[in-house]
Write an enzyme that holds these catalytic residues in place. Structure first.
Site, PDB file in Angstrom:
ATOM      1  N   LYS A 169       0.786  -1.031   0.004  1.00  0.00           N
ATOM      2  CA  LYS A 169       0.063   0.016   0.168  1.00  0.00           C
ATOM      3  C   LYS A 169       0.711   1.225  -0.034  1.00  0.00           C
ATOM      4  O   LYS A 169       0.534   2.167  -0.668  1.00  0.00           O
ATOM      5  CB  LYS A 169      -0.974   0.130   1.183  1.00  0.00           C
ATOM      6  CG  LYS A 169      -1.926  -0.954   1.066  1.00  0.00           C
ATOM      7  CD  LYS A 169      -3.027  -0.895   2.096  1.00  0.00           C
ATOM      8  CE  LYS A 169      -3.957   0.359   2.018  1.00  0.00           C
ATOM      9  NZ  LYS A 169      -4.576   0.400   0.753  1.00  0.00           N
ATOM     10  N   GLY A 170       2.021   1.331   0.792  1.00  0.00           N
ATOM     11  CA  GLY A 170       2.874   2.436   0.790  1.00  0.00           C
ATOM     12  C   GLY A 170       3.446   2.695  -0.762  1.00  0.00           C
ATOM     13  O   GLY A 170       3.396   3.867  -1.046  1.00  0.00           O
ATOM     14  N   ALA A 171       4.070   1.779  -1.196  1.00  0.00           N
ATOM     15  CA  ALA A 171       4.889   1.908  -2.471  1.00  0.00           C
ATOM     16  C   ALA A 171       3.719   2.321  -3.495  1.00  0.00           C
ATOM     17  O   ALA A 171       4.064   3.031  -4.315  1.00  0.00           O
ATOM     18  CB  ALA A 171       5.536   0.396  -2.909  1.00  0.00           C
ATOM     19  N   ASN A 172       2.538   1.757  -3.327  1.00  0.00           N
ATOM     20  CA  ASN A 172       1.664   1.955  -4.587  1.00  0.00           C
ATOM     21  C   ASN A 172       0.969   3.245  -4.252  1.00  0.00           C
ATOM     22  O   ASN A 172       1.024   3.999  -5.567  1.00  0.00           O
ATOM     23  CB  ASN A 172       0.276   1.223  -4.351  1.00  0.00           C
ATOM     24  CG  ASN A 172       0.371  -0.279  -4.596  1.00  0.00           C
ATOM     25  OD1 ASN A 172       1.694  -0.868  -5.188  1.00  0.00           O
ATOM     26  ND2 ASN A 172      -0.326  -1.132  -4.179  1.00  0.00           N
ATOM     27  N   ASN A 228     -12.375   2.635   3.130  1.00  0.00           N
ATOM     28  CA  ASN A 228     -13.476   2.211   2.255  1.00  0.00           C
ATOM     29  C   ASN A 228     -15.046   1.869   3.315  1.00  0.00           C
ATOM     30  O   ASN A 228     -14.701   1.987   4.413  1.00  0.00           O
ATOM     31  CB  ASN A 228     -13.277   0.885   1.629  1.00  0.00           C
ATOM     32  CG  ASN A 228     -12.964  -0.260   2.380  1.00  0.00           C
ATOM     33  OD1 ASN A 228     -13.413  -0.323   3.504  1.00  0.00           O
ATOM     34  ND2 ASN A 228     -12.038  -1.197   1.980  1.00  0.00           N
ATOM     35  N   THR A 255     -14.976   5.686   0.526  1.00  0.00           N
ATOM     36  CA  THR A 255     -15.031   5.324  -0.708  1.00  0.00           C
ATOM     37  C   THR A 255     -16.191   4.170  -0.826  1.00  0.00           C
ATOM     38  O   THR A 255     -16.309   3.045   0.061  1.00  0.00           O
ATOM     39  CB  THR A 255     -13.692   4.734  -1.420  1.00  0.00           C
ATOM     40  OG1 THR A 255     -13.270   3.495  -0.511  1.00  0.00           O
ATOM     41  CG2 THR A 255     -12.808   5.784  -1.408  1.00  0.00           C
ATOM     42  N   ASP A 286      -5.372   2.695  -3.481  1.00  0.00           N
ATOM     43  CA  ASP A 286      -4.120   3.345  -3.252  1.00  0.00           C
ATOM     44  C   ASP A 286      -3.912   4.663  -4.152  1.00  0.00           C
ATOM     45  O   ASP A 286      -3.583   5.975  -3.505  1.00  0.00           O
ATOM     46  CB  ASP A 286      -3.059   2.603  -3.383  1.00  0.00           C
ATOM     47  CG  ASP A 286      -2.931   1.405  -2.189  1.00  0.00           C
ATOM     48  OD1 ASP A 286      -3.295   1.621  -1.354  1.00  0.00           O
ATOM     49  OD2 ASP A 286      -2.392   0.172  -2.734  1.00  0.00           O
TER      50      ASP A 286
END
Length: 286
Positions: A45-48, A180, A199, A232
């Site tokens: 999630k961080g890198a994305n 979400n 979301t 992300d």
């Protein structure tokens, strides 16, 4: 005319290798399915979010950790190629984080995360500028997220995923929380948070101030290839849009458009246009 630089976005979070098997449907417990298609690609999630921020046009910095193995080197190279500053990504003597993912023909998925090096992420020696925007998720240690919030004097945003109980101190410090609809239901304390973006998949997104809906934006109906990176991309886009001065509704609309573009691509780190493209598109359609 003076051009105003986009606010810096620093992401403190996870970096994973995604090993994805795509099958017609998801297996039931104990079932073996054949005919899968296997892919290995950058994720976490961080890198994305860092890659999405860089591709959308914001200056992006990643704080995290990978192993000294080949996977770690490949993930660093992928982030750097996208324009992410990886100076604060540590190389540690642990396996690089890995996510085992099964995706069906409708984009639904099952995910098992093996954190590996992500469990060693540290903020030792990491500084945040006074005007820096920091975005965290919960795939790293919660205490580290709290520490990041304490060290941030600028804008602090949290993607509260995966859902878990959050300390009052952390919620009070958040300028923005992104979840979400399932995560929103699983974290009741979010009803009291200052600002929460929720979301709803294809049904769009809404913004809540202390539990009161103050803005919403419709979603987009698009073919679904992979939902993993879409949330992300939405997070990065929403933070950048808000920090660029957009109102809640316009920022949500632009972020929805980015998420729709991401969900149509099979990659967890999909190619994206500059954020201005999505802002212009949603402004015209509105």
């Amino acid at each position: 005319m003076t051009e105003h630089p986009r606010p810096a976005l620093t992401i403190v979070g996870s970096i994973n290798l995604d090993i994805t098997a795509t099958t017609e449907r998801l297996p039931t417990p104990g079932e073996t399915l054949g005919g899968g298609v296997l892919r290995r690609q950058p994720g976490g999630k961080g890198a994305n979010q860092a890659v999405a921020a860089a591709r959308l046009g914001g200056s992006s910095r990643m704080v995290g950790a990978v192993g000294t193995d080949g996977d770690g080197a490949a993930l660093l190279a992928a982030m750097e190629a996208a324009g992410v500053d990886t100076t604060d990504v540590a190389r540690v003597d642990e396996p690089t984080g890995t996510a085992l993912i099964n995706v069906d023909s409708h984009g639904e998925n099952q995910i098992v995360v093996c954190p590996g090096a992500n469990g060693t992420v540290s903020l030792d020696g990491v500084e945040f500028a006074a005007d820096e925007t920091v975005l965290c998720q919960l795939e790293i240690d919660l205490d580290l997220v709290v520490e990041a919030a304490r060290k941030t004097s600028g804008y602090f945003a949290l993607n509260a995923a995966p859902a878990m109980a959050l300390p009052a101190e952390l919620l009070e410090r958040c300028d923005l929380v992104i979840v979400n609809e399932t995560e929103y239901a699983l974290i009741p304390a979010l009803a009291e948070a200052k600002l929460v973006a929720v979301t709803y998949g294809g049904d769009g997104a809404a913004m809540f101030e202390h539990g009161v809906k103050v803005a919403e934006a419709a979603g987009f109906s698009v073919p679904v290839a992979n939902t993993i990176g879409a949330g992300d991309a939405f997070c990065a886009a929403l933070v950048l849009a808000l920090r660029a001065g957009l109102g809640y509704g316009a920022a949500l609309a632009a972020a929805n458009a980015v998420g729709a573009a991401a969900v149509g691509d099979s990659s967890s780190q999909p190619p994206l246009e500059p954020l201005a493209h999505y802002i212009a598109a949603t402004t015209v359609s509105a």
